[in-house]
Design an enzyme around this catalytic site. Structure first.
Site: not given
Ligand code: NAD
Length: 315
Positions: A37, A114, A145, A149, A159
């Site tokens: 992020g 998520a 991945y 999940k 939990y």
């Molecule tokens: P993203 O990479 O933009 O956001 C993920 C965030 O998690 C980032 O800001 C990152 O810095 C933070 N992060 C990662 N590891 C970390 C850690 N160890 N400690 C603290 N923070 C940490 O991804 P996104 O697209 O916003 O996805 C968010 C969530 O939604 C994820 O769990 C992803 O699996 C899920 N998701 C997203 C999509 C999509 O289309 N964007 C689809 C399916 C699932």
């Protein structure tokens, strides 16, 4: 006013969630170590109801104030990230989810994870209902991945069943909108970046594989509705309108009025052939369905993000 802790709150989806929770009058604690992020995603939020904690959730962590909702989004999510960070991805899904569920338990907070349509793998059922158990290659490059999940979902249910934590599982299908990273490798940001520069649009394989694309504001509305419900079993949130990758490329060319040509590249390993959510449960239990159709969402993405952000710096 509720206090909501958002892991991954500086990411693409997380930052939109923080915005919407604040807009609805809640207090937000954003926990994010900025691994994938960026502070740029939350830079605009300057108010006392918002705090960012730079914490890596792989190690145990605590907060010193009451928490009502925990939205657990932290995880590498783009193929480009989880292929680069395979062990980190597994640890966030396992240790990170453990620590976050433990925090929700301590605070007696409602917990939402998520999760992802990737738990269905390369599906043998189409469209995918929540009852489908999936078809995942555990040892392929994407396995880190998908299996993280799947493990995180199992942990969440454990939990809930054993520790009485109030949990929700959201299976998110491909989502797009402003704040996507131009070079994160996913289809929409890649096609937009290429089209806006009149460069060739790179479609993997023959482009007949399908995806469903949900605009971010629809997704966040569904996420909050699920968190505020009392549902414990998984719920798909995504747009059931299905497009081939070729149709997506054509829509992007049309919206951007680009001169780009479509070129074909090799399919990545274990690329799913089809992807479409069955959203009957979300419709019936949450009264939720997406409202923004693809071309409208693409237009809004370009307008809100701006061409410069979508094109990004050259790599
Ligand atoms: P993203 O990479 O933009 O956001 C993920 C965030 O998690 C980032 O800001 C990152 O810095 C933070 N992060 C990662 N590891 C970390 C850690 N160890 N400690 C603290 N923070 C940490 O991804 P996104 O697209 O916003 O996805 C968010 C969530 O939604 C994820 O769990 C992803 O699996 C899920 N998701 C997203 C999509 C999509 O289309 N964007 C689809 C399916 C699932």
């Amino acid at each position: 006013m509720a206090t909501c802790l958002v892991t991954g709150g500086a990411g693409f989806l997380g930052s939109h969630l923080c915005d919407e929770l604040l807009r609805r009058g809640h207090r937000v604690i954003c926990v994010d170590n900025l691994e994938t992020g960026s502070l740029a995603n939350i830079h605009h939020i300057r108010r006392p109801e918002f705090v960012h904690l730079n914490i890596d959730i792989i190690t145990p962590y605590f907060v010193d104030e009451p928490v009502d909702f925990v939205y657990h989004l932290a995880s590498p999510a783009s193929p480009i990230d989880y292929l680069r960070l395979p062990l980190h991805t597994l640890k966030v899904g396992s240790h990170g989810t453990h620590h976050t569920l433990g925090l929700a338990k301590k605070h007696r907070a409602r917990f939402l994870i998520a999760s992802t349509s990737e738990v269905y793998g390369d599906p043998q059922e189409h469209p995918q209902r929540e009852t489908y158990w999936g078809h995942v290659n555990p040892i392929g490059p994407r396995g880190v991945y998908d299996e993280a999940k799947r493990y995180a979902e199992a942990l969440t249910m454990a939990y809930h069943r054993q520790q009485g934590v109030d949990t929700a599982i959201m299976r998110i299908f491909n989502t797009y909108g402003p704040r996507m990273r131009p070079h994160d490798g996913r289809a929409i940001p890649t096609f937009l970046r290429q089209a806006l520069q009149d460069q060739p649009i790179t479609v993997f394989g023959d482009g007949s594989q399908t995806r469903s694309f949900c605009f971010v504001s629809d997704l966040i509305r569904g996420m909050i509705a699920l968190a505020e419900s009392d549902i414990h079993h998984p719920v798909n949130i995504g747009n059931p309108r299905e497009f081939t990758l070729l149709e997506l490329a054509e829509a992007v060319i049309e919206i951007t009025k680009s001169r780009s040509q479509i070129v074909h590249e090799q399919l990545p390993t274990d690329d799913p052939q089809v992807r479409r959510p069955d959203i009957t449960l979300a419709r019936e239990l949450l009264g939720w369905e997406p409202q923004v159709e693809l071309r409208e969402g693409l237009r809004r993405t370009i307008e809100d993000a701006g061409v410069e952000a979508l094109v990004g710096a050259p790599t």
